[in-house]
Design a protein around this motif. Structure first.
Motif, PDB file in Angstrom:
ATOM      1  N   ARG A   4       0.835  -1.194   0.000  1.00 40.07           N
ATOM      2  CA  ARG A   4       0.000   0.000   0.000  1.00 40.07           C
ATOM      3  C   ARG A   4       0.870   1.245   0.000  1.00 40.07           C
ATOM      4  O   ARG A   4       1.777   1.388   0.794  1.00 40.07           O
ATOM      5  CB  ARG A   4      -0.903   0.003   1.219  1.00 40.07           C
ATOM      6  N   GLY A   5       0.587   2.143  -0.929  1.00 43.79           N
ATOM      7  CA  GLY A   5       1.323   3.394  -1.019  1.00 43.79           C
ATOM      8  C   GLY A   5       2.608   3.300  -1.816  1.00 43.79           C
ATOM      9  O   GLY A   5       3.244   4.309  -2.094  1.00 43.79           O
ATOM     10  N   MET A   6       2.967   2.098  -2.201  1.00 45.92           N
ATOM     11  CA  MET A   6       4.227   1.887  -2.907  1.00 45.92           C
ATOM     12  C   MET A   6       4.238   2.567  -4.278  1.00 45.92           C
ATOM     13  O   MET A   6       5.271   3.047  -4.729  1.00 45.92           O
ATOM     14  CB  MET A   6       4.451   0.383  -3.074  1.00 45.92           C
ATOM     15  N   PHE A   7       3.086   2.624  -4.918  1.00 43.08           N
ATOM     16  CA  PHE A   7       2.996   3.189  -6.263  1.00 43.08           C
ATOM     17  C   PHE A   7       2.299   4.546  -6.268  1.00 43.08           C
ATOM     18  O   PHE A   7       1.917   5.039  -7.327  1.00 43.08           O
ATOM     19  CB  PHE A   7       2.235   2.229  -7.184  1.00 43.08           C
ATOM     20  N   GLN A   8       2.138   5.146  -5.115  1.00 38.24           N
ATOM     21  CA  GLN A   8       1.349   6.367  -4.977  1.00 38.24           C
ATOM     22  C   GLN A   8       1.834   7.489  -5.902  1.00 38.24           C
ATOM     23  O   GLN A   8       1.056   8.046  -6.663  1.00 38.24           O
ATOM     24  CB  GLN A   8       1.349   6.835  -3.525  1.00 38.24           C
ATOM     25  N   LYS A   9       3.110   7.812  -5.854  1.00 36.29           N
ATOM     26  CA  LYS A   9       3.631   8.919  -6.675  1.00 36.29           C
ATOM     27  C   LYS A   9       3.503   8.608  -8.165  1.00 36.29           C
ATOM     28  O   LYS A   9       3.099   9.462  -8.949  1.00 36.29           O
ATOM     29  CB  LYS A   9       5.096   9.221  -6.329  1.00 36.29           C
ATOM     30  N   ASP A  10       3.865   7.387  -8.548  1.00 32.90           N
ATOM     31  CA  ASP A  10       3.763   7.011  -9.958  1.00 32.90           C
ATOM     32  C   ASP A  10       2.322   7.088 -10.444  1.00 32.90           C
ATOM     33  O   ASP A  10       2.058   7.595 -11.548  1.00 32.90           O
ATOM     34  CB  ASP A  10       4.301   5.593 -10.179  1.00 32.90           C
ATOM     35  N   LEU A  11       1.403   6.604  -9.639  1.00 33.41           N
ATOM     36  CA  LEU A  11      -0.007   6.643 -10.031  1.00 33.41           C
ATOM     37  C   LEU A  11      -0.532   8.075 -10.100  1.00 33.41           C
ATOM     38  O   LEU A  11      -1.319   8.406 -10.988  1.00 33.41           O
ATOM     39  CB  LEU A  11      -0.861   5.805  -9.077  1.00 33.41           C
ATOM     40  N   GLN A  12      -0.100   8.922  -9.191  1.00 28.71           N
ATOM     41  CA  GLN A  12      -0.512  10.326  -9.239  1.00 28.71           C
ATOM     42  C   GLN A  12      -0.079  10.958 -10.558  1.00 28.71           C
ATOM     43  O   GLN A  12      -0.857  11.661 -11.207  1.00 28.71           O
ATOM     44  CB  GLN A  12       0.093  11.112  -8.076  1.00 28.71           C
ATOM     45  N   HIS A  13       1.165  10.689 -10.968  1.00 26.42           N
ATOM     46  CA  HIS A  13       1.670  11.243 -12.227  1.00 26.42           C
ATOM     47  C   HIS A  13       0.910  10.662 -13.423  1.00 26.42           C
ATOM     48  O   HIS A  13       0.577  11.395 -14.365  1.00 26.42           O
ATOM     49  CB  HIS A  13       3.167  10.979 -12.380  1.00 26.42           C
ATOM     50  N   MET A  68      -2.160   9.441 -13.404  1.00 28.33           N
ATOM     51  CA  MET A  68      -3.523   9.968 -13.377  1.00 28.33           C
ATOM     52  C   MET A  68      -3.551  11.385 -13.940  1.00 28.33           C
ATOM     53  O   MET A  68      -4.437  11.740 -14.726  1.00 28.33           O
ATOM     54  CB  MET A  68      -4.080   9.920 -11.944  1.00 28.33           C
ATOM     55  N   TYR A  69      -2.565  12.185 -13.578  1.00 25.74           N
ATOM     56  CA  TYR A  69      -2.480  13.546 -14.105  1.00 25.74           C
ATOM     57  C   TYR A  69      -2.264  13.513 -15.619  1.00 25.74           C
ATOM     58  O   TYR A  69      -2.883  14.273 -16.369  1.00 25.74           O
ATOM     59  CB  TYR A  69      -1.354  14.313 -13.411  1.00 25.74           C
ATOM     60  N   GLY A  70      -1.414  12.603 -16.078  1.00 31.60           N
ATOM     61  CA  GLY A  70      -1.154  12.463 -17.498  1.00 31.60           C
ATOM     62  C   GLY A  70      -2.388  12.068 -18.289  1.00 31.60           C
ATOM     63  O   GLY A  70      -2.522  12.380 -19.469  1.00 31.60           O
ATOM     64  N   PHE A  71      -3.320  11.388 -17.625  1.00 27.90           N
ATOM     65  CA  PHE A  71      -4.560  10.982 -18.284  1.00 27.90           C
ATOM     66  C   PHE A  71      -5.698  11.966 -18.014  1.00 27.90           C
ATOM     67  O   PHE A  71      -6.856  11.655 -18.259  1.00 27.90           O
ATOM     68  CB  PHE A  71      -4.965   9.575 -17.859  1.00 27.90           C
ATOM     69  N   GLY A  72      -5.362  13.158 -17.501  1.00 32.70           N
ATOM     70  CA  GLY A  72      -6.364  14.219 -17.388  1.00 32.70           C
ATOM     71  C   GLY A  72      -6.902  14.499 -16.003  1.00 32.70           C
ATOM     72  O   GLY A  72      -7.792  15.329 -15.850  1.00 32.70           O
ATOM     73  N   ASP A  73      -6.393  13.837 -14.985  1.00 31.66           N
ATOM     74  CA  ASP A  73      -6.863  14.097 -13.624  1.00 31.66           C
ATOM     75  C   ASP A  73      -6.176  15.358 -13.081  1.00 31.66           C
ATOM     76  O   ASP A  73      -5.318  15.959 -13.709  1.00 31.66           O
ATOM     77  CB  ASP A  73      -6.550  12.905 -12.722  1.00 31.66           C
ATOM     78  N   ASN A  80      -2.971  17.057  -8.233  1.00 35.35           N
ATOM     79  CA  ASN A  80      -2.923  16.488  -6.885  1.00 35.35           C
ATOM     80  C   ASN A  80      -4.251  15.797  -6.592  1.00 35.35           C
ATOM     81  O   ASN A  80      -5.105  16.344  -5.886  1.00 35.35           O
ATOM     82  CB  ASN A  80      -2.657  17.577  -5.836  1.00 35.35           C
ATOM     83  N   PRO A  81      -4.434  14.561  -7.085  1.00 34.96           N
ATOM     84  CA  PRO A  81      -5.698  13.867  -6.858  1.00 34.96           C
ATOM     85  C   PRO A  81      -5.877  13.527  -5.381  1.00 34.96           C
ATOM     86  O   PRO A  81      -4.917  13.478  -4.612  1.00 34.96           O
ATOM     87  CB  PRO A  81      -5.577  12.606  -7.707  1.00 34.96           C
ATOM     88  N   LEU A  82      -7.117  13.296  -5.008  1.00 35.74           N
ATOM     89  CA  LEU A  82      -7.407  12.928  -3.623  1.00 35.74           C
ATOM     90  C   LEU A  82      -6.657  11.655  -3.241  1.00 35.74           C
ATOM     91  O   LEU A  82      -6.577  10.716  -4.037  1.00 35.74           O
ATOM     92  CB  LEU A  82      -8.898  12.689  -3.438  1.00 35.74           C
TER      93      LEU A  82
END
Length: 128
Positions: A28-37, A39-44, A47-49
């Motif tokens: 848990r949380g291991m991929f948090q930063k990568d997923l945030q980036h 998600m942003y790259g796909f239009g989110d 700084n998603p919740l």
């Protein structure tokens, strides 16, 4: 421990379908930063919740775990897990299959380039 009347195992152990609490906490949380980036790259939002990122991470980890278990089932007949087992599982998802083969091809090209670079470096070191 086996129950002699039913032949079932009465000892509970954490297997592939039941990960231990320690492994869940570690993931848990291991991929948090990568997923945030991503998600942003796909239009989110940039700084998603945190709850959204955690949910996406849970979905990704579950998908990858399921894929690995299926690949392992295929590979158990042969005794060795291969890249082709994963490609077989995604064979009907053409965009995913194409991207995977593209990445595998690039990885092979990088290996060859590193090998040539290392050989050239060794030759230069031998000259000195």
């Amino acid at each position: 421990m086996h129950n002699s009347s039913t032949g079932t195992n009465t000892k509970t152990k954490a297997g592939p379908s039941q990960p231990s609490d320690v492994s869940l906490k570690r993931k848990r949380g291991m991929f948090q930063k990568d997923l945030q980036h991503m998600m942003y790259g796909f239009g989110d939002d940039p700084n998603p919740l945190p709850e959204t990122v955690a949910l996406v991470e849970d979905i990704v980890v579950e998908y990858v775990t399921d894929l690995v278990h299926k690949a392992q089932e295929i590979a158990c007949k042969r005794g060795k897990l291969l890249t082709e087992d994963f490609l077989y599982l995604i064979r009907r998802d053409y965009p995913k299959l194409h991207r995977c083969t593209e990445l595998l091809s690039m990885n092979e090209e990088l290996k060859q380039a590193r090998k040539v670079f290392d050989e050239n470096e060794e030759k230069l070191a031998a000259i000195d």
